[in-house]
Design a protein around this motif. Structure first.
Motif, PDB file in Angstrom:
ATOM      1  N   TYR A   1       0.834  -1.204   0.000  1.00 58.43           N
ATOM      2  CA  TYR A   1       0.000   0.000   0.000  1.00 58.43           C
ATOM      3  C   TYR A   1       0.867   1.252   0.000  1.00 58.43           C
TER       4      TYR A   1
ATOM      5  N   GLY B   1     -12.092   0.427  -5.541  1.00 58.80           N
ATOM      6  CA  GLY B   1     -13.288  -0.368  -5.846  1.00 58.80           C
ATOM      7  C   GLY B   1     -13.918   0.087  -7.149  1.00 58.80           C
TER       8      GLY B   1
ATOM      9  N   SER C   1     -17.825  -2.378  -3.260  1.00 61.63           N
ATOM     10  CA  SER C   1     -17.105  -2.718  -2.030  1.00 61.63           C
ATOM     11  C   SER C   1     -15.826  -1.898  -2.028  1.00 61.63           C
ATOM     12  N   THR C   2     -15.153  -1.867  -0.895  1.00 62.51           N
ATOM     13  CA  THR C   2     -13.882  -1.140  -0.817  1.00 62.51           C
ATOM     14  C   THR C   2     -12.757  -2.125  -0.532  1.00 62.51           C
ATOM     15  N   ALA C   3     -11.747  -2.104  -1.395  1.00 62.09           N
ATOM     16  CA  ALA C   3     -10.608  -3.022  -1.254  1.00 62.09           C
ATOM     17  C   ALA C   3      -9.649  -2.572  -0.160  1.00 62.09           C
TER      18      ALA C   3
ATOM     19  N   ARG D   1     -13.790   2.232 -12.459  1.00 61.71           N
ATOM     20  CA  ARG D   1     -12.812   1.983 -11.408  1.00 61.71           C
ATOM     21  C   ARG D   1     -12.583   3.251 -10.588  1.00 61.71           C
TER      22      ARG D   1
END
Length: 541
Positions: free
Chosen positions: A283, A320, A334-336, A386
């Motif tokens: 990240y 997401g 959804s949120t990754a 995206r």
């Protein structure tokens, strides 16, 4: 020929300005590479002035970090005098290496400055063992290999010269960075540090005279960024001596994040404990800068995977896909990754990236993201688009905190040495280190009493240990006797800068009888950069 590769590879970080320099040091770099105002392949970086060299080398050497300077462009004939003058400045400043592309300049450096360490730039396009042997003949002491080489190909290289490979950062679509597109289109030579980044632009594809529909893939020449953090153990096994991070145009937060992630990976790999980059580390790499991260050519050629072709600019981490929107918010399927107010996002609709929408999140309710009123035209964002997280202010603050304020000297990089200095009238001054003696180059005549005290500008760094002073001999004003300490253990980085000036130094004229002897126990340290740093100031009068 004996193997000269080190057991532990160095981590080499980029610096385009002083903040990046500090970020690299604070986050575990073993060496830093940077350029001056001329003759480097990143002219758009802030770079450094020649008169800053003493301060830079002092700063780096006080922390046990090496200073590499890029001189990695082709040199025209009418520029030779200026290029040689720059080599002279680097030589005098006792930098640890100069990174050269031009083979003619490498030969000049070998003849005129034989103890100035030269590294072959990746733009020498060295892709084979034969190329390494050619560079070795030029006096090159380390070779930066072309980025297109795979792990399998790296196994074929001989161990005679330390090898350096890029492990992270931007990739060029041209082989080994030898791009002529920018020069052809805009008279800006990429080989002279003026790349216009034509590869990051959208293109049309014409096949047999007919325009091919590319859908949302128009950035045909824009590779993803290299991220070989998971290949670190394999590179260590192949004897790579230096792991290089690209990014002299990047932010200090980028330098801090990438350097810290690779420092962690290298240390874990050397202990046999590395199992791949953690999601948190990945990240960090994505958020500080990425056009998508990929292992490059490490596992061979895979152009379809290497070039995603959807964009040519920074993206960040994937958040997401859009499930729907209303007049004041957008909802994600959804949120990754976590998202919070203040974070920045961009909506990737597959069109021209110069006209895409994005902004900072004002409020988060489940998977719903709210923005400043009127900021986003939600009706223009199709379902399925995206969404990328492009900014994380909290992470930026954390990274900036790693190098803001005072930095501590890493005492682990400094090794104590006991020196004994002795001498008498009409005989050379002697230095003793263990069982080795090193005589002065000039007899002290007439009889002279030498002071071993010195003065030097103090760094603005806070020592990590109470015994570290933060001074560096590389910029000290010293007496002839003090200069002789730099002959210790035959360190060429010290000799090349100071010993040639020894004969011209005039020591203070004081009485020093033949029967008396000068002797003092001194405690010094030297860093991995082959520079010496004072742990305890001792006067010998």
């Amino acid at each position: 020929m004996s193997d000269t590769r080190p057991v532990e590879p160095e981590l080499l970080a980029p610096a385009g300005d002083w903040e990046c320099l500090r970020a690299a040091v604070a986050n575990g770099a073993d060496a830093v590479f940077f350029g001056l105002s001329r003759f480097n392949a990143r002219m758009r970086a802030d770079n450094f002035r020649e008169d800053e060299l003493p301060a830079i080398t002092s700063f780096l050497h006080a922390h046990g970090v090496k200073a590499y300077v890029t001189l990695n462009v082709l040199i025209f004939t009418d520029e030779l005098d200026d290029a040689i003058a720059e080599l002279q400045s680097l030589h005098d400043a006792a930098v640890d290496a100069v990174i050269i592309q031009d083979v003619g300049l490498a030969e000049i450096s070998r003849r005129m400055f034989p103890d100035l360490r030269v590294h072959a730039s990746t733009q020498m396009t060295i892709t084979s063992p034969e190329g390494v042997r050619f560079a070795e003949g030029l006096g090159v002491k380390q070779v930066v290999l072309a980025r297109e080489l795979s792990l399998r190909e790296l196994e074929k290289f001989p161990p005679s010269v330390p090898l350096e490979t890029f492990v992270h950062g931007a990739l060029c679509v041209a082989y080994s960075g030898q791009c002529l597109t920018s020069e052809a289109l805009g008279r800006r030579s990429a080989n002279r540090g003026e790349c216009a980044q034509a590869c990051r632009m959208p293109y049309e594809l014409v096949v047999d005279g007919a325009l091919r529909d590319l859908g949302d893939k128009r950035y045909l020449l824009s590779p993803q960024d290299l991220a070989a953090v998971n290949e670190i153990p394999a590179l260590i096994e192949r004897g790579v001596a230096s792991f290089k991070i690209e990014g002299r145009l990047k932010s200090p937060e980028y330098v801090a994040a990438v350097t810290s992630v690779y420092r962690k990976a290298i240390d874990a790999a050397l202990e046999g404990l590395f199992e791949g980059a953690s999601p948190e580390d990945w990240y960090r790499l994505e958020m500080t800068f990425s056009r998508g991260l990929f292992s490059g050519w490490m596992h061979g050629v895979n152009h379809q995977e290497l070039v995603g072709a959807r964009f040519g600019k920074k993206r960040g981490a994937f958040l997401g896909r859009v499930a729907g929107s209303s007049r004041d918010h957008v909802e994600l399927e959804s949120t990754a990754i976590p998202i919070k107010p203040g974070d920045g996002v961009v909506f990737d609709t597959g069109g021209n990236t110069e006209r895409e929408q994005g902004g900072r999140v004002f409020q988060v309710q489940g998977n719903k993201l709210f923005f400043e009123t009127g900021k986003i035209r939600f009706h223009e964002i199709p379902v399925g688009s995206r969404v990328w997280k492009t900014s994380d202010p909290a992470l930026d603050r954390e990274l900036r905190g790693s190098f803001s304020g005072r930095l501590e000297t890493d005492s682990d990089r400094l090794t104590p040495l006991d020196l004994v200095v002795s001498g008498k009238a009409n005989e050379p001054l002697l230095l003793k280190c263990g069982r080795k003696f090193f005589p002065a180059l000039k007899r002290l005549n007439p009889p002279t009493r030498i002071s071993l005290s010195w003065s030097a500008p103090r760094s603005n760094l806070k020592p990590r240990s109470a015994r570290a002073s933060g001074k560096s001999l590389s910029i000290m004003r010293t007496s002839a006797a003090t200069r002789m300490l730099l002959r210790l253990c035959g360190r060429t980085a010290a000799r090349r800068s100071f010993l040639p000036r020894l004969a011209s130094r005039k020591p203070a004229r004081r009485d020093f009888s033949n029967s008396s002897r000068m002797r003092s126990q001194m405690v010094f340290s030297f860093a991995t950069s082959e520079r010496f740093h004072i742990l305890q100031e001792v006067r010998c009068d």
